[in-house]
Every structure is written in C-alpha cells, then in structure tokens.
Design a protein around this motif. Structure first.
Motif, PDB file in Angstrom:
ATOM      1  N   VAL A  44     -12.842  -4.262 -14.026  1.00 13.30           N
ATOM      2  CA  VAL A  44     -13.185  -5.610 -13.370  1.00 13.30           C
ATOM      3  C   VAL A  44     -12.576  -6.575 -14.357  1.00 13.30           C
ATOM      4  CG1 VAL A  44     -15.056  -6.926 -12.493  1.00 13.30           C
ATOM      5  CG2 VAL A  44     -15.143  -4.420 -12.462  1.00 13.30           C
TER       6      VAL A  44
ATOM      7  N   HIS B 165     -12.368  -9.773 -16.537  1.00  8.39           N
ATOM      8  CA  HIS B 165     -13.662 -10.542 -17.320  1.00  8.39           C
ATOM      9  C   HIS B 165     -14.082 -11.521 -16.716  1.00  8.39           C
ATOM     10  CE1 HIS B 165     -16.307 -11.373 -20.677  1.00  8.39           C
ATOM     11  NE2 HIS B 165     -15.445 -12.453 -20.979  1.00  8.39           N
TER      12      HIS B 165
ATOM     13  N   ARG C 281     -14.669 -12.582 -13.694  1.00 12.70           N
ATOM     14  CA  ARG C 281     -14.290 -12.599 -12.423  1.00 12.70           C
ATOM     15  C   ARG C 281     -14.888 -11.668 -11.447  1.00 12.70           C
ATOM     16  NH1 ARG C 281     -10.307 -16.449 -12.126  1.00 12.70           N
ATOM     17  NH2 ARG C 281     -11.058 -16.662 -10.129  1.00 12.70           N
ATOM     18  N   ALA C 282     -16.014 -11.053 -11.759  1.00 10.40           N
ATOM     19  CA  ALA C 282     -16.593  -9.940 -10.910  1.00 10.40           C
ATOM     20  C   ALA C 282     -16.826 -10.402  -9.555  1.00 10.40           C
ATOM     21  CB  ALA C 282     -18.101  -9.429 -11.613  1.00 10.40           C
ATOM     22  N   ARG C 283     -17.257 -11.743  -9.027  1.00 12.88           N
ATOM     23  CA  ARG C 283     -17.800 -11.982  -8.105  1.00 12.88           C
ATOM     24  C   ARG C 283     -16.540 -11.957  -7.205  1.00 12.88           C
ATOM     25  NH1 ARG C 283     -17.267 -16.678  -5.387  1.00 12.88           N
ATOM     26  NH2 ARG C 283     -17.032 -17.749  -7.448  1.00 12.88           N
TER      27      ARG C 283
ATOM     28  N   TYR D 133     -13.674 -10.506  -7.901  1.00 15.16           N
ATOM     29  CA  TYR D 133     -12.995  -9.358  -7.611  1.00 15.16           C
ATOM     30  C   TYR D 133     -13.876  -8.495  -6.446  1.00 15.16           C
ATOM     31  CZ  TYR D 133     -11.564  -4.443  -9.312  1.00 15.16           C
ATOM     32  OH  TYR D 133     -11.093  -3.394  -9.065  1.00 15.16           O
ATOM     33  N   PHE D 134     -15.116  -8.353  -6.527  1.00 19.38           N
ATOM     34  CA  PHE D 134     -15.865  -7.332  -5.538  1.00 19.38           C
ATOM     35  C   PHE D 134     -15.622  -7.975  -3.892  1.00 19.38           C
ATOM     36  CE2 PHE D 134     -17.646  -5.770  -9.464  1.00 19.38           C
ATOM     37  CZ  PHE D 134     -17.428  -4.372  -9.300  1.00 19.38           C
TER      38      PHE D 134
ATOM     39  N   ALA E 175      -7.774  -2.470 -12.617  1.00 21.81           N
ATOM     40  CA  ALA E 175      -8.287  -3.490 -11.433  1.00 21.81           C
ATOM     41  C   ALA E 175      -7.798  -2.979 -10.097  1.00 21.81           C
ATOM     42  CB  ALA E 175      -7.414  -4.831 -11.857  1.00 21.81           C
TER      43      ALA E 175
END
Length: 410
Positions: free
Chosen positions: A218, A220, A222-224, A226-227, A350
């Motif tokens: 994931v 770093h 930028r999780a929101r 990304y998902f 990723a």
C-alpha cells in the motif's frame, strides 16, 4: 510523429532497444495467453455439466475455485517479483498454467475440475501484477515510444483482450475441432509453454534494492486513495465475472440460445468493449474515465436485467456493450491511479493489492447472484446486485478524489 524513445543509459549495448522491445512483446504475449486460458472454460460449462451431471450451482462453485486461487496467490505471492525478479515469477506462473492444463486433461471428474481451476487461478494471480509491473518498467526503459500511455494500453490489451479472446477461442476450437474438452487445453498449454520458454529473451527490470517484506504494498500515506481505487477495480471485475460465469447458463436456460461460439462471442464483446473504451480514452484523466464509467455502470446492469426478463438476445448484446464499456473505464481509472501513487520499488506489490481487490469482485457477486437467484429470481437479483455495486463504485470514485477538480497523483 511520435516522440523519440527514452534516452539510453550510458554504456547500454547497441542491441538493448531490440531486447527491450522483444521482452515487452514476450511478457505481453504471456499475459495475453494466461488471461485467455483463464476464460477458455466459459463456453465449455454445458459440456462439463453433461459429462459430470451437475447443475448451475456447481458451475458457480467451480468458478469460485479459480477466483480463490487467484486471490490467495495475490495475497501471499503477488509481490514476490519485487524481491525475486519479474522473469523468475513469470516463469513460475507459466509452469502453473501448464500444470493446470495437465490436471484438466488427466483428472476428468468434478474434483479434477476444482483442482484444475484452483491451480489455474494461482497462475493468473502470479501473472497479473508481475506482468503489469514488468511491462510498465520495460516501457519506461525504452521498449515503447510513449511509456505513460503505450505501456498501459498494452497491458489493457493483454489483460482484457486475453479474457475475451480465451472464451471466443475456447468456443471456436471446441465447436469446430474434434475433442471439445481436449483441444482448447492443448492449444493454450502449448501457448503457455512457448511463452514461458521465451522468457529467456526478457531483460530483468525489478529494482536492484530489496523490497520490504510486505505482501501487499500500500503506497505510504495514500491508503485511502489506494483502496478506493481498488473499489473501482472490484466493481469492474464484478461485470467480467458475472458474464464469464453465467453467460452459458443464461443463453441455455433463459434466452434458449445455446451455442459455445455464441458464448465466446458475448464474453469477447464485454471484454472487447471494455478494452476498446480504454483505448479510445487512453489520454483522458482518471476522473473523466471514472465519471463516464459511473454513469454507464448502473445502466448496464439495468439493461442486463431487462434482457433476462424479456428473454431478448438483442437486448442482452446491448447490455454487454454498455456494461463492458463502464467496467473498462472504471478499471482503467483505478489502475492508472494505483500506478501513479505506487512506490517504484514496490510496484508489483501495489498492483497485486489492486488485482486482489478486483478478483474479490469477480468472485463474490457471482456467488451472491447465484444464491439470491434461487430465493427471489434472477431479474431482482441482477437489479439488487447492480444497485449495490454502483454505490460501491460511486464511493470509490469519491474516496479516491476523482470526483473533484484535481487529478490523482503525488
């Protein structure tokens, strides 16, 4: 005229560009063959039902084994090429594909189908993220003239084009060549073997530095994004999964128009329009792709429900075009966003996570549709599933920031 290729690094041999282009083509062909092999069984399900005496529910179970193998491999091994190299992992993926061909041919029973589809899914899981990363990296090293667009275009053709071509070729080979449950597998087994051997021509592109031990990389901070991008992939693959798993059943039981070639044509139509929409809008921003996909997506599901309700093959073809276009645009919007925010040294990880979420979308809605269909009927099930998935797509677009004015990026 196109822009010149990226400048060669100092000291690169004169034949380096040729080797890069050759490697790019080999990886693309392996990607195409692997994805095509994944859908070769779509037009064959009626033959398996007749041979082994099972119903539509078992078709869904066997299909889910393919998705389970893909998802499990993406979870536990999808990022392996970041640590061990692209070509090694692609070679292992090709070997798994050939192994599953042997299981299909030698273990002719329901347990054999389950085992073969599981191994087949494992090969696809290893290939998707690894081949995507390899083609992007080869493109940026000079294999194509416009890496930002040409590499993603090629991966689109390999991925979605392969999914569509596999069903079409499976239908044509099984219909016109003796041994309908043998010849398609011999064809794809040979293609995978040749592509696997040709990997010796592919230069390694994985970063020299060792990647971290994370299975899913994931980006770093930028999780929101990304998902939420993954949510777009999930809704796109829900369309692909529904058509590849249920088209033969719908043709035979609802539209009274059985035919292995026709099954392949319809799946090819969904995948072909998905790929075509991406190619037509290949230079569009992710937010434009997402907006167009969000508008067309619920319309595709509604048309599918109407086609089933009215037993109209013509309307079913229209629904395939609309749904495929919407799915293609949403998938590209999510994939482009993931590629932009991915850490270069963890690119395969990723993409592995993105494909993981997408393949969950391929499996769960199909299972849900089969379960709901037995309780409330096919048409209401399609409408409910379409409404839920449209909401997921809209939430993903908003969460990834693609509904606003600023394009995704770092």
């Amino acid at each position: 005229m196109g822009s010149p290729p990226a400048p060669a690094p100092p000291g690169r041999p004169e034949n380096a560009d040729t080797r890069l282009r050759t490697g790019f083509a080999v990886v693309g062909l392996l990607f195409f063959a692997t994805m095509g092999y994944g859908t070769v069984t779509t037009p064959l399900w009626p033959l398996y039902q007749e041979r082994d005496g099972f119903g539509p529910t078992m078709v869904t179970v066997v299909f889910s084994m393919y998705a389970a193998g893909t998802v499990a491999t993406l979870v536990f091994a999808g990022s392996l090429s970041d640590r061990f190299g692209r070509t090694r992992i692609l070679a292992a993926a090709a070997a798994l594909g050939v192994a599953s061909v042997l299981v299909f041919l030698l273990w002719q029973s329901v347990p054999g189908l389950l085992a073969a589809r599981l191994v087949q899914g494992m090969g696809v899981g290893l290939t998707t993220s690894t081949a995507t990363a390899a083609m992007v990296e080869l493109g940026h090293r000079g294999a194509v003239r416009r890496p930002a667009t040409s590499a993603t275009t090629a991966t689109t053709l390999a991925n979605l084009g392969g999914l569509g071509a596999g069903a079409l070729l499976g239908g044509m080979i099984s219909e016109w060549i003796p041994g309908p449950l043998t010849a398609p597998f011999l064809f794809f087994g040979a293609a995978l073997a040749v592509a696997g051997l040709a990997l010796t021509l592919v230069p390694e592109t994985a970063p020299r530095a060792h990647a971290t031990g994370a299975l899913i990389a994931v980006p770093h901070g930028r999780a929101r994004v990304y998902f939420c991008s993954g949510a777009m992939g999930l809704t796109a693959f829900a369309v692909f999964g529904t058509f590849t798993a249920l088209v033969p059943v719908i043709l035979a039981d609802v539209l009274t128009a059985p035919g292995r070639v026709l099954s392949g044509v319809l799946v090819m139509l969904v995948m072909g329009t998905a790929a075509g929409a991406q190619l037509l809008l290949r230079n569009a921003r992710a937010r434009t792709l997402a907006a167009a996909g969000a508008v067309l997506y619920p319309a595709g599901w509604l048309l599918t429900a109407l086609a089933v309700h009215s037993s109209s093959l013509a309307l079913f073809v229209v629904s395939a075009v609309v749904a495929g276009t919407a799915a293609g645009l949403l998938f590209k919007a999510g994939s482009v966003t993931v590629d932009r925010i991915a850490d270069p040294q963890r690119r395969a990880g990723a993409h592995s996570g993105f494909f993981l979420i997408s393949y969950i979308g391929m499996a769960l809605p199909v299972i849900g549709l089969a379960a709901l269909g037995g309780l409330i009927g096919t048409v209401p099930s399609v409408l409910i599933l379409g409404l839920v998935l449209a909401a997921v797509a809209a939430a993903g677009i908003a969460g990834a920031g693609l509904a606003g004015a600023r394009p995704p990026g770092r």
